[in-house]
Design an enzyme around this catalytic site. Structure first.
Site, PDB file in Angstrom:
ATOM      1  N   ASP A 183      14.700   2.851   9.295  1.00 49.42           N
ATOM      2  CA  ASP A 183      13.979   1.882  10.194  1.00 49.42           C
ATOM      3  C   ASP A 183      13.252   2.630  11.186  1.00 49.42           C
ATOM      4  O   ASP A 183      13.779   3.203  12.164  1.00 49.42           O
ATOM      5  CB  ASP A 183      15.128   1.028  10.886  1.00 49.42           C
ATOM      6  CG  ASP A 183      14.383  -0.248  11.694  1.00 49.42           C
ATOM      7  OD1 ASP A 183      13.391  -0.157  11.905  1.00 49.42           O
ATOM      8  OD2 ASP A 183      15.442  -1.092  12.058  1.00 49.42           O
ATOM      9  N   LYS A 237      -4.549  -1.301  15.750  1.00 46.54           N
ATOM     10  CA  LYS A 237      -5.162  -0.372  15.121  1.00 46.54           C
ATOM     11  C   LYS A 237      -6.386   0.503  15.484  1.00 46.54           C
ATOM     12  O   LYS A 237      -6.772   1.681  15.209  1.00 46.54           O
ATOM     13  CB  LYS A 237      -6.049  -1.499  13.822  1.00 46.54           C
ATOM     14  CG  LYS A 237      -5.043  -1.977  12.838  1.00 46.54           C
ATOM     15  CD  LYS A 237      -3.973  -1.104  12.257  1.00 46.54           C
ATOM     16  CE  LYS A 237      -3.106  -1.761  11.295  1.00 46.54           C
ATOM     17  NZ  LYS A 237      -2.217  -0.603  10.574  1.00 46.54           N
ATOM     18  N   THR A 244      -1.667  -7.176  -1.893  1.00 46.26           N
ATOM     19  CA  THR A 244      -0.529  -6.782  -2.020  1.00 46.26           C
ATOM     20  C   THR A 244       0.412  -7.689  -2.631  1.00 46.26           C
ATOM     21  O   THR A 244      -0.060  -8.929  -2.917  1.00 46.26           O
ATOM     22  CB  THR A 244       0.110  -6.386  -0.790  1.00 46.26           C
ATOM     23  OG1 THR A 244       0.034  -7.689   0.063  1.00 46.26           O
ATOM     24  CG2 THR A 244      -0.954  -5.501  -0.167  1.00 46.26           C
ATOM     25  N   ILE A 265       0.731  -1.113   0.014  1.00 44.94           N
ATOM     26  CA  ILE A 265       0.070   0.127  -0.114  1.00 44.94           C
ATOM     27  C   ILE A 265       0.914   1.239  -0.070  1.00 44.94           C
ATOM     28  O   ILE A 265       0.540   2.319  -0.653  1.00 44.94           O
ATOM     29  CB  ILE A 265      -0.995  -0.103   1.342  1.00 44.94           C
ATOM     30  CG1 ILE A 265      -1.897  -1.096   1.112  1.00 44.94           C
ATOM     31  CG2 ILE A 265      -1.674   1.442   1.442  1.00 44.94           C
ATOM     32  CD1 ILE A 265      -2.789  -1.319   2.283  1.00 44.94           C
ATOM     33  N   TYR A 294      -2.626  -6.887  16.658  1.00 41.76           N
ATOM     34  CA  TYR A 294      -3.038  -6.471  15.445  1.00 41.76           C
ATOM     35  C   TYR A 294      -4.158  -5.539  15.689  1.00 41.76           C
ATOM     36  O   TYR A 294      -4.189  -4.177  15.469  1.00 41.76           O
ATOM     37  CB  TYR A 294      -3.419  -7.244  14.364  1.00 41.76           C
ATOM     38  CG  TYR A 294      -3.549  -6.457  13.069  1.00 41.76           C
ATOM     39  CD1 TYR A 294      -2.566  -5.906  12.292  1.00 41.76           C
ATOM     40  CD2 TYR A 294      -5.031  -6.371  12.616  1.00 41.76           C
ATOM     41  CE1 TYR A 294      -3.029  -5.514  10.880  1.00 41.76           C
ATOM     42  CE2 TYR A 294      -5.281  -5.499  11.379  1.00 41.76           C
ATOM     43  CZ  TYR A 294      -4.424  -5.220  10.749  1.00 41.76           C
ATOM     44  OH  TYR A 294      -4.698  -4.575   9.721  1.00 41.76           O
ATOM     45  N   SER A 307      -7.451  -0.155   9.518  1.00 40.84           N
ATOM     46  CA  SER A 307      -8.071  -1.112   9.133  1.00 40.84           C
ATOM     47  C   SER A 307      -9.256  -1.614   9.975  1.00 40.84           C
ATOM     48  O   SER A 307      -9.352  -1.041  11.266  1.00 40.84           O
ATOM     49  CB  SER A 307      -7.627  -2.570   8.748  1.00 40.84           C
ATOM     50  OG  SER A 307      -7.351  -3.489  10.055  1.00 40.84           O
TER      51      SER A 307
END
Length: 322
Positions: free
Chosen positions: A72, A175, A206, A19, A171, A159
Site C-alpha cells: 500500500d 500532475k 484501461t 497502465i 488531479y 498527464s
C-alpha cells in the site's frame, strides 16, 4: 525475439491493472526482471478487475520474470520494504523505476460533478498522497540505488492535466507537481547519469474505463474542449503503449539528454518508430489534422498535411494564463 532489457531490474508501482500492468508486461517481455506493487495480490480481493498475481502470470507467459509485492503506497514503511527487498535480492541493482501508483481513480469519479469547495478537505490526501508524495518517496529510495551505480531511468506517469484543467482541481495540481518533481530531481541527478522524465500517455483504454464509462456519447470535459467518449477513445492507446515507450526510451544511447523533460507517448512512438500492440498508431493531439477532426472539421482536416503540429512552445503558452 530480441530482449533489449535482458539482465535489467525494474520496479513498476501500481501494476495490478491499467497502465501499470501494461508497462510491466512490456518490460518483462523485453527481458527485464520486473518487480510490481499494488494493494491487490490475488484475484477477487477487490471489486475491480486485476491483481498482482495475474499480472505476474501474464509476464511469465511472455517469457519474463515478474515478482509481485503487495504494497500500500500510502504507507511509507511498506514502500521502504519494497526497495530493501530489491536491494537485497538484486545486489543493489535497479535500472528502471516507473512511478505509476495512483489510488484515487474511484474517489475522483465519485465526486466528478462536485465543485472542489464542496468536497471534503481529505480529498487532497486521497488524491495526492499516493499520486504525488509516494512518487517522491520512491524516487528517494531509487536514487540511493542508482547514484552509486551511475545509471538509471526514473519515469513519473503524468498527464496533460498538469497544464490544463482535466478531471478536477486536485488531479491537476498533483500532475503539475509530478512534472515539476521530475524536472528538479533530474537537475540534481544528471551529474550521476540518472535520467528522470515525466511521461504523458494519451487517452488509454484501461479496464476501469471499459467497465465504468459504458456510454459512448458521454461527454468528457478536457479544459475548454468537450468531446464524446467515442471521439476520445476511438483511436486511443492500449495499456501497453506506455510500456513500449519506456523500453524504447531506455535503449536510446542519448537518454540523458531527455532528462527533466515531459515526454508524450505518441511523440516517442514517432521518434522511435513503434506502434501499439494492435498495430495502430494512436492519435497525436499535437497534430493539427487530429484536432480539426475532433472539432468536426473533417473536410478541412483532409487538406492539412499530417506533419503539421502545434509547437510545444505555443501549446504551453496557450494552456497557461499569464
Amino acid at each position: 525475439m530480441a530482449k533489449p532489457l535482458k539482465g535489467k531490474v525494474c520496479l513498476v508501482t501500481g501494476a495490478t491493472r491499467g497502465i501499470g500492468k501494461g508497462i510491466a508486461l512490456q518490460l518483462g517481455g523485453a527481458g527485464a526482471t520486473v518487480y510490481i506493487t499494488g494493494r491487490t495480490l490475488r484475484a477477487n480481493e477487490g471489486s475491480i478487475r486485476g491483481s498482482l498475481e495475474e499480472t505476474a502470470k501474464e509476464v511469465a507467459e511472455r517469457g519474463g520474470n515478474c515478482i509481485p509485492i503487495q504494497c500500500d503506497h500510502a504507507h511509507e514503511t511498506e514502500v521502504e520494504a519494497v526497495f530493501e527487498r530489491i536491494k537485497r535480492e538484486q545486489n543493489g541493482r535497479l535500472d528502471i523505476l516507473v512511478n505509476n501508483a495512483f489510488s484515487a481513480v474511484h474517489a475522483i469519479t465519485q465526486v466528478s460533478q462536485v465543485p472542489f469547495w464542496e468536497q471534503p478537505i481529505q480529498m487532497w490526501d486521497e488524491v495526492n498522497n499516493v499520486g504525488l508524495r509516494n512518487h517522491y518517496v520512491c524516487i528517494v529510495h531509487a536514487a540511493k540505488l542508482m547514484v552509486p551505480a551511475k545509471q538509471g531511468l526514473i519515469v513519473n506517469i503524468s498527464s496533460i492535466g498538469a497544464i490544463r484543467y482535466h478531471v478536477n482541481v486536485l488531479y491537476g495540481v498533483g500532475k503539475a507537481a509530478v512534472d515539476k518533481m521530475a524536472f528538479d530531481c533530474a537537475h540534481e541527478l544528471k551529474e550521476h547519469n540518472v535520467t528522470v522524465v515525466s511521461l504523458w500517455p494519451g487517452a488509454v483504454r484501461t479496464e476501469y474505463v471499459e467497465d465504468t464509462f459504458t456510454d459512448p456519447d458521454m461527454i468528457w470535459d478536457i479544459g475548454d474542449v468537450k468531446v464524446t467518449q467515442r471521439e476520445l477513445f476511438s483511436n486511443g492507446e492500449s495499456t501497453e503503449f506506455s510500456g513500449k515507450a519506456i523500453v524504447a526510451l531506455f535503449n536510446d544511447p542519448n537518454l540523458l539528454k531527455k532528462s527533466g523533460r515531459i515526454l508524450w507517448t505518441v511523440e516517442l512512438a514517432e521518434e522511435y518508430q513503434f506502434v501499439d500492440v494492435d498495430g495502430r498508431s494512436p492519435a497525436n493531439f499535437r497534430r493539427v489534422r487530429t484536432l480539426l477532426k475532433m472539432y468536426g472539421h473533417t473536410w478541412l482536416a483532409a487538406l492539412v498535411p499530417s506533419c503539421i503540429k502545434i509547437p510545444f512552445s505555443i501549446l504551453a503558452v496557450g494552456m497557461h494564463r499569464f
